[in-house]
Design a protein around this motif. Sequence first.
Motif: not given
Length: 228
Positions: A58-84
């Motif tokens: 099947d030419e595949s590998i699988d496992g358990f992923m883990y990590g950390v993330g950061v981001g910043y979100d802001f509202a524009v009208g009824g939409i939430v936009l963000g960078a991460e």
Amino acid sequence: MKKTLTLLLAGASGAALAVPAAAQDNSAFTGPRVEALAGFDLTKAGSDVDNDVDDDDDESIDGFMYGVGVGYDFAVGGIVLGAEAELSTSTADTEVEDGDLEDLGFGARLDTGRDIYIGARAGILANPRTLLYVKGGYTNARFNFEADDGETELETDLDLDGIRVGAGAEYALSERSFVKLEYRYSNYSEGEFDFSEDDFFDDDTGESGRFDADLDRHQVALGVGLRF
């Protein structure tokens, strides 16, 4: 007439008060955030390189992923936009365990290394506590490769560049905490090896020449985070 005017004024006042209230509905999903991530990780050969010959391969590998993330979100009208941005890794690996290659004294192992992602997302409120969103951006994945033919050992890293898209749902536990569940698909289309032997270097950088690739990655990630 006076009664009608009073009702109109009351209605207008209510609408005016409702506007800031509606704007505040996004407050649980705006501002800077940090999060811990964990989930399922599957990487496999893309359609351009999958041999499609042996059903057991099947030419595949699988496992358990883990990590950390950061981001910043802001509202524009009824939409939430963000960078991460995100830094993660995975337990997915594979190695030559049997077959003709091992009989000839050849062994190989591939481990999943770090994965860097930088992107953006856009979402809408399904209700005051639930945000539905889509995301996309750039990802750079590293795989650690080791090989041994009985005489020579090779240990190098494979760096791959690609794009990631995904979708998910975020639930506000409070204005400062949240949980989320998302699916992400990444396709890596370019790569290069970092060889440890000078004979493999194309230049003085210690890296091999870049080459085309086709590697698909599927992940389902659960996140828990805080806002500030």
